[in-house]
Design a protein around this motif. Structure first.
Motif, PDB file in Angstrom:
ATOM      1  N   LEU A   3     -15.540  -1.380  19.835  1.00  0.00           N
ATOM      2  CA  LEU A   3     -15.863  -2.775  19.531  1.00  0.00           C
ATOM      3  C   LEU A   3     -17.078  -2.904  18.620  1.00  0.00           C
ATOM      4  CD1 LEU A   3     -15.140  -4.386  23.012  1.00  0.00           C
ATOM      5  CD2 LEU A   3     -13.740  -4.498  20.933  1.00  0.00           C
ATOM      6  N   LYS A   4     -17.990  -1.955  18.671  1.00  0.00           N
ATOM      7  CA  LYS A   4     -19.172  -2.012  17.802  1.00  0.00           C
ATOM      8  C   LYS A   4     -18.770  -1.766  16.347  1.00  0.00           C
ATOM      9  CE  LYS A   4     -23.832  -0.313  17.267  1.00  0.00           C
ATOM     10  NZ  LYS A   4     -24.891   0.533  17.785  1.00  0.00           N
ATOM     11  N   ALA A   5     -17.974  -0.717  16.113  1.00  0.00           N
ATOM     12  CA  ALA A   5     -17.516  -0.421  14.750  1.00  0.00           C
ATOM     13  C   ALA A   5     -16.275  -1.231  14.382  1.00  0.00           C
ATOM     14  CB  ALA A   5     -17.221   1.066  14.602  1.00  0.00           C
ATOM     15  N   LYS A   6     -15.707  -1.928  15.375  1.00  0.00           N
ATOM     16  CA  LYS A   6     -14.520  -2.772  15.190  1.00  0.00           C
ATOM     17  C   LYS A   6     -13.342  -1.979  14.623  1.00  0.00           C
ATOM     18  CE  LYS A   6     -16.904  -7.129  14.889  1.00  0.00           C
ATOM     19  NZ  LYS A   6     -16.278  -8.217  15.545  1.00  0.00           N
ATOM     20  N   LYS A   7     -13.034  -0.849  15.305  1.00  0.00           N
ATOM     21  CA  LYS A   7     -11.906  -0.043  14.864  1.00  0.00           C
ATOM     22  C   LYS A   7     -11.209   0.612  16.050  1.00  0.00           C
ATOM     23  CE  LYS A   7     -14.198   4.355  14.057  1.00  0.00           C
ATOM     24  NZ  LYS A   7     -14.290   5.488  13.148  1.00  0.00           N
ATOM     25  N   THR A   8      -9.999   1.106  15.771  1.00  0.00           N
ATOM     26  CA  THR A   8      -9.213   1.822  16.764  1.00  0.00           C
ATOM     27  C   THR A   8      -8.351   2.843  16.051  1.00  0.00           C
ATOM     28  OG1 THR A   8      -7.748   1.578  18.683  1.00  0.00           O
ATOM     29  CG2 THR A   8      -7.228   0.222  16.755  1.00  0.00           C
ATOM     30  N   GLU A   9      -7.728   3.701  16.844  1.00  0.00           N
ATOM     31  CA  GLU A   9      -6.736   4.630  16.324  1.00  0.00           C
ATOM     32  C   GLU A   9      -5.467   4.473  17.139  1.00  0.00           C
ATOM     33  OE1 GLU A   9      -5.795   9.407  15.995  1.00  0.00           O
ATOM     34  OE2 GLU A   9      -7.888   8.774  16.194  1.00  0.00           O
ATOM     35  N   ILE A  10      -4.343   4.416  16.443  1.00  0.00           N
ATOM     36  CA  ILE A  10      -3.043   4.323  17.106  1.00  0.00           C
ATOM     37  C   ILE A  10      -2.411   5.708  17.157  1.00  0.00           C
ATOM     38  CG2 ILE A  10      -0.698   3.389  16.941  1.00  0.00           C
ATOM     39  CD1 ILE A  10      -1.877   0.921  15.562  1.00  0.00           C
ATOM     40  N   GLY A  11      -1.887   6.038  18.325  1.00  0.00           N
ATOM     41  CA  GLY A  11      -1.109   7.259  18.494  1.00  0.00           C
ATOM     42  C   GLY A  11       0.289   6.881  18.945  1.00  0.00           C
ATOM     43  N   TYR A  12       1.262   7.756  18.704  1.00  0.00           N
ATOM     44  CA  TYR A  12       2.643   7.451  19.083  1.00  0.00           C
ATOM     45  C   TYR A  12       3.466   8.721  19.147  1.00  0.00           C
ATOM     46  CZ  TYR A  12       2.646   7.489  13.965  1.00  0.00           C
ATOM     47  OH  TYR A  12       2.443   7.819  12.654  1.00  0.00           O
TER      48      TYR A  12
ATOM     49  N   GLY B 248      13.589   3.560  13.712  1.00  0.00           N
ATOM     50  CA  GLY B 248      12.585   2.606  13.236  1.00  0.00           C
ATOM     51  C   GLY B 248      11.705   2.043  14.335  1.00  0.00           C
ATOM     52  N   LEU B 249      11.774   2.624  15.526  1.00  0.00           N
ATOM     53  CA  LEU B 249      11.051   2.075  16.676  1.00  0.00           C
ATOM     54  C   LEU B 249       9.537   2.168  16.525  1.00  0.00           C
ATOM     55  CD1 LEU B 249      13.321   3.560  19.489  1.00  0.00           C
ATOM     56  CD2 LEU B 249      13.378   1.250  18.509  1.00  0.00           C
ATOM     57  N   VAL B 250       9.049   3.291  16.019  1.00  0.00           N
ATOM     58  CA  VAL B 250       7.597   3.442  15.878  1.00  0.00           C
ATOM     59  C   VAL B 250       7.061   2.490  14.814  1.00  0.00           C
ATOM     60  CG1 VAL B 250       5.736   5.012  15.222  1.00  0.00           C
ATOM     61  CG2 VAL B 250       7.504   5.785  16.791  1.00  0.00           C
ATOM     62  N   THR B 251       7.774   2.328  13.741  1.00  0.00           N
ATOM     63  CA  THR B 251       7.334   1.389  12.706  1.00  0.00           C
ATOM     64  C   THR B 251       7.230  -0.023  13.281  1.00  0.00           C
ATOM     65  OG1 THR B 251       8.322   2.740  10.973  1.00  0.00           O
ATOM     66  CG2 THR B 251       7.836   0.451  10.419  1.00  0.00           C
ATOM     67  N   LEU B 252       8.243  -0.433  14.045  1.00  0.00           N
ATOM     68  CA  LEU B 252       8.215  -1.758  14.666  1.00  0.00           C
ATOM     69  C   LEU B 252       7.054  -1.896  15.647  1.00  0.00           C
ATOM     70  CD1 LEU B 252      12.035  -2.215  15.361  1.00  0.00           C
ATOM     71  CD2 LEU B 252      10.651  -3.502  13.712  1.00  0.00           C
TER      72      LEU B 252
ATOM     73  N   LYS C   4       7.596  13.231   9.248  1.00  0.00           N
ATOM     74  CA  LYS C   4       8.160  12.039   9.894  1.00  0.00           C
ATOM     75  C   LYS C   4       7.059  11.147  10.446  1.00  0.00           C
ATOM     76  CE  LYS C   4      12.662  13.949  10.980  1.00  0.00           C
ATOM     77  NZ  LYS C   4      13.613  14.320  12.024  1.00  0.00           N
ATOM     78  N   SER C   5       6.054  11.752  11.059  1.00  0.00           N
ATOM     79  CA  SER C   5       4.954  10.964  11.600  1.00  0.00           C
ATOM     80  C   SER C   5       4.094  10.378  10.483  1.00  0.00           C
ATOM     81  CB  SER C   5       4.096  11.829  12.523  1.00  0.00           C
ATOM     82  OG  SER C   5       3.126  11.039  13.170  1.00  0.00           O
ATOM     83  N   ARG C   6       3.902  11.126   9.414  1.00  0.00           N
ATOM     84  CA  ARG C   6       3.111  10.638   8.288  1.00  0.00           C
ATOM     85  C   ARG C   6       3.789   9.479   7.570  1.00  0.00           C
ATOM     86  NH1 ARG C   6       1.056  15.282   4.467  1.00  0.00           N
ATOM     87  NH2 ARG C   6       0.163  13.418   3.513  1.00  0.00           N
ATOM     88  N   ALA C   7       5.106   9.427   7.628  1.00  0.00           N
ATOM     89  CA  ALA C   7       5.839   8.352   6.942  1.00  0.00           C
ATOM     90  C   ALA C   7       5.497   6.981   7.513  1.00  0.00           C
ATOM     91  CB  ALA C   7       7.345   8.605   7.036  1.00  0.00           C
ATOM     92  N   ILE C   8       5.117   6.913   8.777  1.00  0.00           N
ATOM     93  CA  ILE C   8       4.821   5.617   9.420  1.00  0.00           C
ATOM     94  C   ILE C   8       3.628   4.936   8.743  1.00  0.00           C
ATOM     95  CG2 ILE C   8       4.275   4.425  11.584  1.00  0.00           C
ATOM     96  CD1 ILE C   8       7.081   5.861  11.570  1.00  0.00           C
ATOM     97  N   PRO C   9       2.436   5.554   8.742  1.00  0.00           N
ATOM     98  CA  PRO C   9       1.304   4.859   8.097  1.00  0.00           C
ATOM     99  C   PRO C   9       1.531   4.633   6.611  1.00  0.00           C
ATOM    100  CG  PRO C   9       0.689   7.102   8.700  1.00  0.00           C
ATOM    101  CD  PRO C   9       2.018   6.832   9.330  1.00  0.00           C
ATOM    102  N   GLU C  10       2.216   5.558   5.965  1.00  0.00           N
ATOM    103  CA  GLU C  10       2.472   5.384   4.536  1.00  0.00           C
ATOM    104  C   GLU C  10       3.374   4.172   4.296  1.00  0.00           C
ATOM    105  OE1 GLU C  10       3.857   9.279   3.322  1.00  0.00           O
ATOM    106  OE2 GLU C  10       1.859  10.145   3.581  1.00  0.00           O
TER     107      GLU C  10
END
Length: 181
Positions: free
Chosen positions: A88-97, A107-111, A139-145
């Motif tokens: 909350l101080k840096a106002k960021k998070t990381e998403i894992g899946y 397409g479930l992870v993208t959604l 495959k995992s890299r394709a999501i953020p891209e």
């Protein structure tokens, strides 16, 4: 966020103890596939291991420091997505899946990521979301891209899994970039 209905076939629900059996079965069934890129399958050897993970996730949720949710597809547990932390101080998070091997390519992870990004920016008031993936896990890299994240760098020898060092790509998306996307 306790539950999000994404569409008629898919919803994301915060992990609860009642999901331990199904979670373990999905991990156990997909152990080889998941274990290529992630370390947790080697640490998940029983339903009790899944239950302990869920309890830790719920504790983090109560402390407003991230949590994991399950991705349901057509009534079946298909995988999991979570905020690894919330700063909350840096106002960021990381998403894992991750997904069970029978659910890859739907397409479930993208959604689910789209909803987690929206939630992070509009409801948690964060300024940045990160997603990290092994360099060779295309495959995992394709999501953020696909979702408009920018590649910010590579961390060499980030993880050692099954006798192999994996470099990790760090992706970032700022709130103002998401607004334009």
């Amino acid at each position: 966020m306790k539950k999000i209905t994404i569409n008629a076939d898919c919803e994301v629900v915060i992990l609860e103890s009642r999901h331990a059996q199904e979670l373990f079965q999905l991990i156990d069934h997909s152990r080889m596939n998941l274990g290529e890129w992630l370390s947790f399958p080697t640490k998940t050897n029983s339903v009790e291991d899944s239950r302990m993970f869920i309890e830790k996730s719920l504790k983090r949720f109560s402390e407003n420091n991230g949590y994991w949710a399950c991705i349901w597809y057509k009534g079946n547990l298909a995988g999991s997505i979570g905020y690894l932390y919330v700063d909350l101080k840096a106002k960021k998070t990381e998403i894992g899946y991750w997904l069970g091997e029978n659910y890859v390519g739907e397409g479930l992870v993208t959604l689910a990521c789209t909803e987690f990004i929206r939630h992070a920016f509009t409801e948690l008031g964060l300024r940045k979301v990160e997603i990290n993936a092994a360099v060779r896990n295309t495959k995992s890299r394709a999501i953020p891209e696909r979702l408009g994240f920018k590649q910010e760098g590579v961390i060499r020898n980030y993880e050692y899994i099954n006798g192999v060092y994996h470099d990790r790509v760090v992706y970032g998306l700022l709130e103002e970039e998401w607004s334009k996307f």
